[in-house]
Design a protein around this motif. Structure first.
Motif, PDB file in Angstrom:
ATOM      1  N   SER A  31       0.832  -1.213   0.000  1.00  0.00           N
ATOM      2  CA  SER A  31       0.000   0.000   0.000  1.00  0.00           C
ATOM      3  C   SER A  31       0.861   1.255   0.000  1.00  0.00           C
ATOM      4  CB  SER A  31      -0.921   0.019   1.219  1.00  0.00           C
ATOM      5  OG  SER A  31      -1.841  -1.042   1.138  1.00  0.00           O
ATOM      6  N   GLU A  32       1.921   1.278   0.809  1.00  0.00           N
ATOM      7  CA  GLU A  32       2.813   2.440   0.843  1.00  0.00           C
ATOM      8  C   GLU A  32       3.503   2.633  -0.505  1.00  0.00           C
ATOM      9  OE1 GLU A  32       4.144   2.331   5.547  1.00  0.00           O
ATOM     10  OE2 GLU A  32       5.237   1.110   4.095  1.00  0.00           O
ATOM     11  N   LEU A  33       3.972   1.545  -1.089  1.00  0.00           N
ATOM     12  CA  LEU A  33       4.641   1.633  -2.388  1.00  0.00           C
ATOM     13  C   LEU A  33       3.663   2.083  -3.468  1.00  0.00           C
ATOM     14  CD1 LEU A  33       6.786  -1.617  -2.138  1.00  0.00           C
ATOM     15  CD2 LEU A  33       7.634   0.741  -2.029  1.00  0.00           C
ATOM     16  N   ALA A  34       2.451   1.566  -3.426  1.00  0.00           N
ATOM     17  CA  ALA A  34       1.435   1.961  -4.407  1.00  0.00           C
ATOM     18  C   ALA A  34       1.170   3.461  -4.322  1.00  0.00           C
ATOM     19  CB  ALA A  34       0.145   1.170  -4.184  1.00  0.00           C
ATOM     20  N   ALA A  35       1.065   3.983  -3.122  1.00  0.00           N
ATOM     21  CA  ALA A  35       0.822   5.417  -2.942  1.00  0.00           C
ATOM     22  C   ALA A  35       2.016   6.231  -3.430  1.00  0.00           C
ATOM     23  CB  ALA A  35       0.527   5.721  -1.477  1.00  0.00           C
ATOM     24  N   GLU A  36       3.222   5.776  -3.112  1.00  0.00           N
ATOM     25  CA  GLU A  36       4.425   6.503  -3.511  1.00  0.00           C
ATOM     26  C   GLU A  36       4.564   6.603  -5.023  1.00  0.00           C
ATOM     27  OE1 GLU A  36       9.312   6.081  -3.155  1.00  0.00           O
ATOM     28  OE2 GLU A  36       8.048   5.076  -1.680  1.00  0.00           O
ATOM     29  N   PHE A  37       4.206   5.518  -5.737  1.00  0.00           N
ATOM     30  CA  PHE A  37       4.393   5.480  -7.180  1.00  0.00           C
ATOM     31  C   PHE A  37       3.120   5.754  -7.972  1.00  0.00           C
ATOM     32  CE2 PHE A  37       8.031   3.262  -5.496  1.00  0.00           C
ATOM     33  CZ  PHE A  37       9.050   3.787  -6.256  1.00  0.00           C
ATOM     34  N   GLY A  38       2.016   5.991  -7.271  1.00  0.00           N
ATOM     35  CA  GLY A  38       0.758   6.280  -7.959  1.00  0.00           C
ATOM     36  C   GLY A  38       0.235   5.095  -8.743  1.00  0.00           C
ATOM     37  N   LEU A  39       0.411   3.900  -8.190  1.00  0.00           N
ATOM     38  CA  LEU A  39      -0.030   2.669  -8.844  1.00  0.00           C
ATOM     39  C   LEU A  39      -1.062   1.958  -7.981  1.00  0.00           C
ATOM     40  CD1 LEU A  39       3.503   1.290  -9.818  1.00  0.00           C
ATOM     41  CD2 LEU A  39       1.867   2.394 -11.357  1.00  0.00           C
ATOM     42  N   ALA A  40      -1.797   1.054  -8.586  1.00  0.00           N
ATOM     43  CA  ALA A  40      -2.719   0.215  -7.828  1.00  0.00           C
ATOM     44  C   ALA A  40      -1.914  -0.807  -7.022  1.00  0.00           C
ATOM     45  CB  ALA A  40      -3.667  -0.511  -8.778  1.00  0.00           C
ATOM     46  N   ARG A  41      -2.450  -1.202  -5.862  1.00  0.00           N
ATOM     47  CA  ARG A  41      -1.752  -2.200  -5.034  1.00  0.00           C
ATOM     48  C   ARG A  41      -1.525  -3.494  -5.812  1.00  0.00           C
ATOM     49  NH1 ARG A  41      -5.720  -0.533  -1.288  1.00  0.00           N
ATOM     50  NH2 ARG A  41      -6.698  -2.569  -1.574  1.00  0.00           N
ATOM     51  N   ALA A  42      -2.499  -3.895  -6.603  1.00  0.00           N
ATOM     52  CA  ALA A  42      -2.357  -5.132  -7.385  1.00  0.00           C
ATOM     53  C   ALA A  42      -1.202  -5.018  -8.382  1.00  0.00           C
ATOM     54  CB  ALA A  42      -3.659  -5.455  -8.111  1.00  0.00           C
ATOM     55  N   THR A  43      -1.016  -3.845  -8.946  1.00  0.00           N
ATOM     56  CA  THR A  43       0.075  -3.635  -9.897  1.00  0.00           C
ATOM     57  C   THR A  43       1.419  -3.743  -9.192  1.00  0.00           C
ATOM     58  OG1 THR A  43      -1.317  -2.194 -11.242  1.00  0.00           O
ATOM     59  CG2 THR A  43       1.063  -1.996 -11.552  1.00  0.00           C
TER      60      THR A  43
END
Length: 154
Positions: A31-43
């Motif tokens: 979730s943190e990485l998804a937010a940082e990179f503007g990606l979906a958690r699944a991605t």
């Protein structure tokens, strides 16, 4: 680093960014990485799984301070950037493996990046990649030759 055989040269910018983020904090959540990179958690999960299956990531571990090899070469990069590019430039800088921290500053320079690497070639690679980031107008880098700290007072 980027040009070595078996290196990350074949990875895209997002994969390199994810690897850099995981190097900085191996406990970062999807979730943190998804937010940082503007990606979906699944991605993010799919990309990490792919990096593991391809052997780019070979394990996750804890590295204590005493076990960490010291960076042989350290540098400070001062950056002048376009006025509206601050957040984008900081995010791109932090995705580079050799960038440890980025600070905003005042005066002639807008940002200061702390760089660390095993050797001059790695520092050079980091500088070259940083200078290609859109929004950076000018840089100046100084190598840290030695570090002196005050004596510990008891």
């Amino acid at each position: 680093m980027w040009g070595e055989a078996g290196s990350e040269a074949h990875l895209d910018e997002t994969d390199r960014g994810l690897l850099a983020a995981l190097r900085r904090d191996g406990r970062a959540s999807v979730s943190e990485l998804a937010a940082e990179f503007g990606l979906a958690r699944a991605t993010v999960r799919a990309r990490i799984d792919r990096l593991v299956s391809r052997g780019e990531i070979i394990g996750f571990t804890v590295l204590t301070r005493s076990e960490a090899p010291p960076a042989a070469v350290r540098a400070v990069m001062m950056l002048a950037i376009e006025a509206r590019a601050t957040d984008r430039v900081i995010a791109r800088l932090l995705s580079l493996p050799g960038v440890e921290q980025v600070h905003t500053t005042n005066g002639q320079w807008d940002l200061m990046a702390e760089l660390a690497a095993r050797d001059l070639a790695e520092i050079d690679d980091t500088i070259l990649h940083a200078r290609r980031i859109e929004g950076i107008q000018r840089t100046e880098t100084s190598l840290q030759l030695s570090t002196r700290r005050p004596a510990v007072r008891l």
